[in-house]
Design a protein around this motif. Sequence first.
Motif, mmCIF file in Angstrom:
data_model
loop_
_atom_site.group_PDB
_atom_site.id
_atom_site.type_symbol
_atom_site.label_atom_id
_atom_site.label_comp_id
_atom_site.label_asym_id
_atom_site.label_seq_id
_atom_site.Cartn_x
_atom_site.Cartn_y
_atom_site.Cartn_z
ATOM 1 N N GLN A 1 0.746 -1.174 0.002
ATOM 2 C CA GLN A 1 0.015 0.034 -0.075
ATOM 3 C C GLN A 1 0.913 1.062 0.058
ATOM 4 O OE1 GLN A 1 -2.650 -0.392 3.481
ATOM 5 N NE2 GLN A 1 -4.135 -1.423 2.124
ATOM 6 N N ALA A 2 0.636 2.249 -0.698
ATOM 7 C CA ALA A 2 1.313 3.523 -0.779
ATOM 8 C C ALA A 2 0.267 4.809 -0.738
ATOM 9 C CB ALA A 2 1.968 3.490 -2.333
ATOM 10 N N ASP A 3 0.680 5.805 -0.030
ATOM 11 C CA ASP A 3 -0.085 6.952 0.068
ATOM 12 C C ASP A 3 -0.257 7.499 -1.592
ATOM 13 O OD1 ASP A 3 -1.052 9.544 0.687
ATOM 14 O OD2 ASP A 3 0.622 10.151 1.846
ATOM 15 N N GLY B 1 -9.035 7.592 -11.412
ATOM 16 C CA GLY B 1 -9.880 6.809 -12.335
ATOM 17 C C GLY B 1 -9.428 6.151 -13.598
ATOM 18 N N LYS B 2 -8.293 6.541 -13.718
ATOM 19 C CA LYS B 2 -7.463 5.846 -14.909
ATOM 20 C C LYS B 2 -6.481 4.666 -14.532
ATOM 21 C CE LYS B 2 -7.406 9.846 -17.875
ATOM 22 N NZ LYS B 2 -6.806 10.925 -18.672
ATOM 23 N N LEU B 3 -6.408 4.306 -13.208
ATOM 24 C CA LEU B 3 -5.611 3.143 -12.790
ATOM 25 C C LEU B 3 -6.274 1.827 -13.119
ATOM 26 C CD1 LEU B 3 -4.887 4.219 -8.950
ATOM 27 C CD2 LEU B 3 -3.087 4.061 -10.973
ATOM 28 N N PRO B 4 -5.509 0.767 -13.594
ATOM 29 C CA PRO B 4 -5.812 -0.475 -13.940
ATOM 30 C C PRO B 4 -6.929 -0.982 -12.917
ATOM 31 C CG PRO B 4 -3.579 -0.424 -14.228
ATOM 32 C CD PRO B 4 -4.000 0.787 -13.659
ATOM 33 N N LYS B 5 -7.843 -2.053 -13.124
ATOM 34 C CA LYS B 5 -8.547 -2.448 -12.603
ATOM 35 C C LYS B 5 -7.790 -3.613 -11.281
ATOM 36 C CE LYS B 5 -12.493 -3.010 -15.802
ATOM 37 N NZ LYS B 5 -13.153 -3.853 -16.499
ATOM 38 N N ASP B 6 -6.691 -3.985 -11.615
ATOM 39 C CA ASP B 6 -5.949 -4.702 -10.533
ATOM 40 C C ASP B 6 -5.294 -3.659 -9.393
ATOM 41 O OD1 ASP B 6 -4.184 -3.911 -12.523
ATOM 42 O OD2 ASP B 6 -2.972 -5.434 -12.457
ATOM 43 N N GLU C 1 -6.298 -0.807 -6.462
ATOM 44 C CA GLU C 1 -7.372 -0.748 -5.655
ATOM 45 C C GLU C 1 -6.937 1.056 -4.966
ATOM 46 O OE1 GLU C 1 -8.492 -2.908 -2.497
ATOM 47 O OE2 GLU C 1 -9.410 -4.342 -3.557
ATOM 48 N N ILE C 2 -7.987 2.073 -5.000
ATOM 49 C CA ILE C 2 -7.632 3.208 -4.293
ATOM 50 C C ILE C 2 -8.687 3.500 -3.504
ATOM 51 C CG2 ILE C 2 -8.715 4.186 -6.567
ATOM 52 C CD1 ILE C 2 -5.836 5.873 -4.564
#
Length: 239
Positions: free
Chosen positions: A92-94, A106-111, A113-114
């Motif tokens: 996990q990263a800030d 919103g453009k991060l891949p489905k794998d 999590e945010i």
Amino acid sequence: MLKNKKVLTAIAAGVLVIAAIIFLTVESAGGTLDVVGKRSVQSFDMVLNAIPDQVSKEDGGKGFSLTATDGGARFIWNGETDESSRFDVKLQADAAPFIQAGLDTGKLPKDYEINDNVITVGVKLNDGSFTGTEESALSSYEGLVKNGRSLINYHTDMDHFGVKLGGGNMFEWAKDLEISAATKQAQDKDIVFVLSPEPLIAAGVDPEKVEGWLYAPVPVMENGKKMQVNKFLKPFNIQ
């Protein structure tokens, strides 16, 4: 007699080849000859003992976490499969430094999590449970080695063990916290949080503007060849 000696020599050579194949097969499978797996446990124990205040049990009693000195990242591991969780082993990263550098979440891949301003990447373990106790961070890591052996590797150029978290993301730690066998000098990167930059860059991140992370080339093996691959790195000297 000479012919018989040649036959015996050929048979002996064949036996040695078969023995070598068996050794490598068992080692790769995480069997009793698994040197990397066993030594990674010993090395990880040294890391846990060096920074006990940064290691804690996860809320809900599932797994343990190791938090970066600056609080900007965490490595979280579980010793067995948890059907209620998307990831059994994760980083996990800030998200703030990446958002400030242009990230459109919103453009991060489905794998990816945010949630709650935290980016999470990770993997699931193989089916099956660990027969040992889950009461300590080390025994939980031993379960990880048992149920997710393919995730454990050794990075020769860094003299680091590591856990692969999918997509080029990983957590690494020094085999020896004192001296690097790769450089023969004092080890200065005892633990390293590693993120693959491509998905983040594709989602808008300017890699040179991410505060708290280094954007640098790392030597890796690809298809049997050594090459340099850029990564986001958050290294710490814990000694």
